[in-house]
Structures are given as C-alpha cells and as structure tokens.
Design a protein around this motif. Structure first.
Motif, short mmCIF file in Angstrom:
data_model
loop_
_atom_site.label_atom_id
_atom_site.label_comp_id
_atom_site.label_asym_id
_atom_site.label_seq_id
_atom_site.Cartn_x
_atom_site.Cartn_y
_atom_site.Cartn_z
N LEU A 162 -30.19 -2.52 -141.60
CA LEU A 162 -30.56 -1.11 -141.77
C LEU A 162 -31.81 -0.98 -142.65
N ALA A 163 -31.86 -1.75 -143.73
CA ALA A 163 -33.03 -1.69 -144.60
C ALA A 163 -34.28 -2.16 -143.87
N HIS A 164 -34.14 -3.20 -143.06
CA HIS A 164 -35.29 -3.69 -142.29
C HIS A 164 -35.80 -2.60 -141.35
N GLU A 165 -34.89 -1.85 -140.77
CA GLU A 165 -35.31 -0.77 -139.88
C GLU A 165 -36.08 0.30 -140.63
N THR B 255 -39.64 -6.57 -152.29
CA THR B 255 -40.83 -5.92 -152.86
C THR B 255 -41.33 -4.78 -151.98
N HIS B 256 -41.19 -4.90 -150.66
CA HIS B 256 -41.63 -3.83 -149.77
C HIS B 256 -40.82 -2.56 -150.03
N ALA B 257 -39.52 -2.72 -150.22
CA ALA B 257 -38.68 -1.57 -150.53
C ALA B 257 -39.12 -0.92 -151.83
N LYS B 258 -39.44 -1.72 -152.83
CA LYS B 258 -39.91 -1.20 -154.11
C LYS B 258 -41.22 -0.42 -153.94
N GLN B 259 -42.11 -0.93 -153.11
CA GLN B 259 -43.39 -0.27 -152.87
C GLN B 259 -43.21 1.09 -152.21
N ILE B 260 -42.32 1.14 -151.20
CA ILE B 260 -42.07 2.41 -150.52
C ILE B 260 -41.46 3.42 -151.48
N VAL B 261 -40.53 2.98 -152.31
CA VAL B 261 -39.94 3.88 -153.32
C VAL B 261 -41.02 4.42 -154.23
#
Length: 507
Positions: free
Chosen positions: A357-360, A409-415
């Motif tokens: 789900l996170a990858h999506e 890190t990508h999730a952190k960047q989007i946040v």
C-alpha cells in the motif's frame, strides 16, 4: 541490577474505592525483564502479564495487564500506588491464568447454533468477575425483543469487571510519558474541552444492537465511522475522564458483537442497519479497538483488532470500478490502520500488505504538482483537485507511521513537502480552512475554504506538530473550528469522530 533501575518509579497512579483493580499500561521493556513491584499500600499483591507480543517500535514499551489486590486494597477509599522494578515475574498466559491476585478461566460450549463463551476472574479476596458471550453461529437469537442474526453476539459483563479499570486514575502526563498520547498543553485546550463535552452529550442508539453505536443524518447507522472508539479513548486518557473511557469500552464491545463480518474479519460499512452495507477496507478502523483493549486489558478486543488487521492484509483495498472512483481513502485508511497494528506486532503478511500500500502511495506522488494523485481528483487538462482534508488526515499520518517503521526516505520527503504546502495555505490569512485546492501546470489555483466543519481538523492533522502553535495562534484558522461540532449538527456523531480522532487536539 543497578541501583538506579531498582529505584526507578515506572508508574504512579491512584485507586478509588476498595478491592482489587485490573488495568493495562505500557511499561519499559528493559524494566519488565527484571520483574515488577508495587508500593504505597501495605500488604499489596501484584500480578502482571504481557498483552502484546512485542514492545512498541517507537517507545520501547510493552503493554501489560496489571492487577493489584491484597488486604491493603480493602482499606482507605483512595490510595496512591507506585510501580517499580522488583521481583514479581510475569504470570502465565493463555486460556487460564493463575496468579496472586486472581485466577482466570474460560469455557466454551455450543448448542443449537449458539456458541457460549464464559470467562471468570476469581480474586483472592473472593470477589468474582464474569463475562458471558453468546455468539450466533447458526440461525438467530432473540434477546430483549430484538433478533440477532448469524455472526452477531451479545455480551453480559458483571458491573465490577469494567469498574476495576475505571477506578484507576492515571494522570495524562503518565500516558504522555508512555507515548500513548501527546502531553496536553494550552495549544489545543479549547477544542479538546469542547470535544470532551460533546462526547458526553452523544446519545447511542437504543437496545441490545444499538448500545455503543450512533446515528447520523436520515437515520443512517454510523457503524462508528472514522473510529468513534478512538476518539473516546484518546480524549478519555488525555483528560483523565472515566466516562469517556467507559464509552470507548461500550463502542469497542458493540463493534466486535454486531459490526464484524465473519468471513473478511472487517466491519460492515455505515448504512440503514448495522449489517446493511458490505465491508470496505477504506471503512475499517482498528486503532480504537486495539487501544481500548489494551487500556482495559481485554484480550477479546485485542484479538479482534488482530483479526481485523489480518483481514485488511487479505483485502488491502477495494479495487475501483472506474478511474473516477479511485480514491485516496481506499489506500490511505488501510495503510494507517496496518501501520498502527505493526507498531506492536511482528506479522510478515500484514507487513507485506502495508508495504505494498505504501509503495502504491509513493508511486502516485507527482513531484511537480506536489500531490499524491488519485482518479477522484483528476480534472481536464491535467489539473488536479486535491482533497487536503484526506491528505492531511489520512495520507500524511499513514506515511509518517510507515517511515517510522521502515525508514523509507521517499515517504519522509512526501510528508515534508505536503506539510510545507498545508502550512503555506493555512498561513495565507484568508478566512476558512483549505479543505480542497486545485493545482495545474501553472501551480496552485483556486481553493475551497470552509468554516464550521470537522474536516478542518483533519487538515491540521497533516501539519508538522512543531508548527501547530503558530497555526492555531492565527485568528482566521482558530475561528473556523470554534464550536465544532455543534450539538444540533445532523451528523454530530460523525463530526465528533472526525475531530476527536486527531492527535493534535490532545496537544
């Protein structure tokens, strides 16, 4: 064992009334490895066991059941006790528990399509707590002139069972120190107190099937949409309010008795009846159930939260029937709930589902426009209608939790990008909170700003907590949330649930 560890006070709490108590609290894992001790009452006895398979990844604390009895608990009506590192080890776990404070046993019998589960707590002072749960596994069951269908249940608890937890007073600072809620301050105090008052005014539906659930406009049964249970239990802990905690327990019990579909393990969505609309992964909330189960040391509630997490892992999202029906909530809600479960569980299938789900979500991020794109927001010419209340209230918390577990890190960047965008919109000084806004090739376009709606609370949930005081200090923003929800709102239960689930109102 070091002297410092021996002297460390793990928890200070009060007990009202006489007799043994039983409750849940998260304690440091390194302390539990040494054993526990209780002090403050002469001749007190202690019994404890783990409620979770592992400590929380973020806090390093494990939820445990704590039971305290002995002759000292029969004395003065109000007592202050302290838990320390000591020599009392954990008791055994499973169907039967034997300890110094109580013995627990469970019996299961089936007859004529009814499964009866009887759990008994026998205390050393001869007190007795009892729970009898009748589950319909075939046919129907008539209870108080209401008809329960297959898959439903009715549970009868002795009054003292829940009261043993509610007699325990744990200050908000203790819950904050344990990482369960933020440390309450003046930042959101007006909204917190309003929601606390509104939570007490809500009236649940009547009857065996209605107790613990609420109704919204046009007679729609909410099925605790947006996790009403979570709002009750968080506010109850942050405000030290036993009445709200009791409401959380009632709603959690309603959920497991009436709202779950046996096949999927997920709750039915809101509709004309409790079991009217089919389950949806985007309408399945387990956080309130799990937290309430831990606070009340209720294995059944915790177990049903586990079943729901695994149901979500098997059915991680509802596939859109058309591009325009591709929605953020169908990905964001399951991810947020699964990450909450994984904080205290090592469950590879659930982790794989959460990672997918996170990858999506990450793959949908459009760096140029600064939004995670779903079909519901696509407009002509490549423009996008961003639902800021869903992004702030669902996607940002879900990605925060995913990044905390995985270090992505990508999730952190989007946040970070999303938080910066929301902060800029909120600081424009315009009236209203940006519930929606539009982006196109030229950047930000028009906005839909609203006042007096709980969706504004979810927008603020996406703001970096460090920026929250400055945002709330702005008159136009604060004024938009004043008196929300109103007691005459036709959807007051839903509005309460949307707002009360937000962590920022506890700060």
């Amino acid at each position: 064992m070091t002297t410092a560890l021996l002297l460390q006070v793990l928890l200070t709490f009060t007990v009202e009334g006489q007799g043994p108590v039983r409750f849940g609290f998260p304690l440091p894992e390194n302390a539990l490895a040494r054993g526990l001790a209780v002090e403050g009452v002469a001749a007190a006895t202690l019994q404890w066991r783990s409620l979770m398979p592992r400590p929380d990844r973020g806090t390093g604390r494990r939820w445990v059941e704590i039971a305290i009895g002995g002759v000292g608990m029969q004395a003065v009506p109000q007592k202050t006790l302290r838990l320390r590192v000591g020599r009392v080890p954990a008791t055994s776990e499973g169907n039967a528990t034997t300890g110094a404070v109580f013995n627990r046993s469970t019996e299961v019998a089936e007859k004529s399509g009814i499964r009866t589960t009887t759990t008994t707590w026998r205390f050393a002072d001869n007190a007795l707590d009892r729970r009898e749960r009748l589950e319909v596994i075939g046919g129907e069951l008539a209870v108080d002139e209401e008809l329960l269908c297959c898959g439903e249940a009715t549970t009868a608890d002795s009054p003292s069972l829940r009261a043993r937890t509610l007699r325990v007073g744990i200050a908000a600072r203790e819950w904050a120190r344990a990482g369960v809620v933020p440390l309450p301050s003046r930042t959101a105090a007006p909204w917190r107190e309003h929601l606390r008052a509104m939570g007490k005014q809500l009236r649940s539906l009547p009857g065996v099937r209605g107790a613990g659930d609420y109704v919204r406009a046009e007679g729609v049964v909410t099925n605790l949409e947006f996790d009403t249970t979570l709002g009750f239990v968080r506010l109850g802990l942050a405000c030290g309010d036993a009445e709200l905690l009791a409401r959380a327990a009632q709603s959690a019990r309603h959920l497991v008795d009436h709202d779950l579909e046996a096949g999927s393990g997920l709750p039915f969505a809101h509709g004309a009846d409790h079991r009217d609309n089919p389950p949806e992964p985007g309408h399945a909330w387990l956080q309130g159930l799990m937290l309430t189960g831990c606070v009340f040391a209720d294995d059944e509630l915790i177990g049903q939260a586990t079943s729901m997490a695994r149901g979500l892992a098997r059915h991680p999202r509802a596939p859109p029937q058309a591009r325009a029906q591709d929605r953020a909530r169908d990905v964001g809600w399951p991810l947020l709930e699964l990450e909450a479960y994984l904080a205290c569980h090592d469950d590879p299938p659930v982790a794989r589902s959460a990672d997918a789900l996170a990858h999506e979500v990450l793959a949908r991020f459009d760096a140029r426009s600064g939004v995670v794109r779903f079909g519901e927001g696509e407009r002509r010419g490549g423009a996008y209608e961003e639902r800021a209340w869903l992004t702030g209230g669902i996607l940002v918390p879900a990605l925060r939790a995913h990044a905390a577990r995985t270090g992505n890190t990508h999730a952190k960047q989007i946040v970070a990008v999303t938080q910066e965008r929301l902060l800029a919109l909120l600081r424009r000084g315009q009236r209203g909170i940006p519930i929606r806004y539009w982006v196109d090739r030229d950047g930000l376009g028009s906005e839909l700003r609203l006042s007096g709606t709980a969706e504004g609370f979810l927008v603020l949930e996406g703001v970096d907590p460090a920026d929250l005081p400055r945002v709330l200090a702005r008159g136009p923003v604060a004024a938009c949330l004043e008196g929300v929800p109103r007691d005459d709102d036709p959807d007051v239960a839903t509005q309460f649930s949307i707002a009360a689930r937000c962590t920022w109102v506890l700060r």
